[in-house]
Design a protein around this motif. Structure first.
Motif, short mmCIF file in Angstrom:
data_model
loop_
_atom_site.label_atom_id
_atom_site.label_comp_id
_atom_site.label_asym_id
_atom_site.label_seq_id
_atom_site.Cartn_x
_atom_site.Cartn_y
_atom_site.Cartn_z
N PRO A 65 0.94 -1.16 -0.04
CA PRO A 65 0.08 -0.18 0.10
C PRO A 65 0.61 1.40 -0.02
O PRO A 65 1.84 1.33 0.59
CB PRO A 65 -0.51 -0.09 1.35
CG PRO A 65 -0.11 -1.10 2.17
CD PRO A 65 0.84 -2.08 1.46
N GLN A 66 0.22 2.10 -0.71
CA GLN A 66 1.09 3.50 -0.64
C GLN A 66 0.72 4.41 0.44
O GLN A 66 -0.51 4.35 0.94
CB GLN A 66 0.90 4.19 -2.05
CG GLN A 66 1.41 3.49 -3.11
CD GLN A 66 1.21 4.26 -4.47
OE1 GLN A 66 0.42 5.15 -4.46
NE2 GLN A 66 1.46 3.67 -5.65
N ASP A 67 1.77 5.32 0.72
CA ASP A 67 1.28 6.21 1.98
C ASP A 67 0.11 7.35 1.49
O ASP A 67 -0.53 7.58 2.53
CB ASP A 67 2.49 7.06 2.21
CG ASP A 67 3.59 6.10 2.99
OD1 ASP A 67 3.26 5.13 3.55
OD2 ASP A 67 4.99 6.49 2.93
N SER A 68 -0.01 7.55 0.12
CA SER A 68 -0.92 8.60 -0.11
C SER A 68 -2.25 7.85 -0.30
O SER A 68 -3.13 8.64 -0.70
CB SER A 68 -0.44 9.04 -1.36
OG SER A 68 -0.37 8.04 -2.45
N ASP A 69 -2.53 6.46 -0.40
CA ASP A 69 -3.78 5.90 -0.56
C ASP A 69 -4.71 6.37 0.56
O ASP A 69 -4.28 6.46 1.79
CB ASP A 69 -3.54 4.25 -0.31
CG ASP A 69 -3.07 3.75 -1.63
OD1 ASP A 69 -2.97 4.52 -2.48
OD2 ASP A 69 -2.62 2.67 -1.49
N THR A 70 -6.03 6.42 0.25
CA THR A 70 -7.15 7.00 1.24
C THR A 70 -7.66 5.47 1.65
O THR A 70 -7.64 4.50 1.43
CB THR A 70 -8.16 7.84 0.54
OG1 THR A 70 -8.92 6.79 -0.37
CG2 THR A 70 -7.48 8.89 -0.17
N ARG A 71 -8.38 5.81 2.83
CA ARG A 71 -9.22 4.53 3.67
C ARG A 71 -9.85 3.82 2.35
O ARG A 71 -9.72 2.45 2.37
CB ARG A 71 -10.00 5.00 4.58
CG ARG A 71 -10.41 3.77 5.31
CD ARG A 71 -11.34 4.04 6.54
NE ARG A 71 -11.67 2.96 7.44
CZ ARG A 71 -12.72 2.01 7.07
NH1 ARG A 71 -13.28 2.28 5.64
NH2 ARG A 71 -12.94 1.11 7.85
#
Length: 87
Positions: A65-71
């Protein structure tokens, strides 16, 4: 006449190295190599998981998962990668 092997066996450094090796192996055997256990996978409905639970679930399956991914993005990826329960 003493050989180089005789000198090495009398060396204090060799004794300390051997002692350190034995101590390290004993510590590893006692703690079983699991000194810092990982958190268990979250269970239940993914809709109720926190963002960190979603990230941990994806990371455990090497889905990065990327740090910028939203919930919502994480939840969508979890649902897409969950296995269908067999009956």
């Amino acid at each position: 006449m003493p050989t180089p092997l005789d000198h090495a066996m009398r060396s204090r450094n060799a004794f300390l190295a051997f002692t350190g090796l034995v101590t390290g192996v004993a510590v590893w055997a006692i703690w079983g190599g699991d000194m810092f256990p990982t958190s268990p996978d979250p269970t239940g409905n993914p809709e109720e998981w926190s963002k960190e639970d979603l990230r941990r679930w994806l990371t455990a399956r090497n889905l990065h998962p990327q740090d910028s991914d939203t919930r919502e993005q994480l939840l969508e990826r979890v649902k897409a990668n969950m296995r269908i329960p067999r009956q």
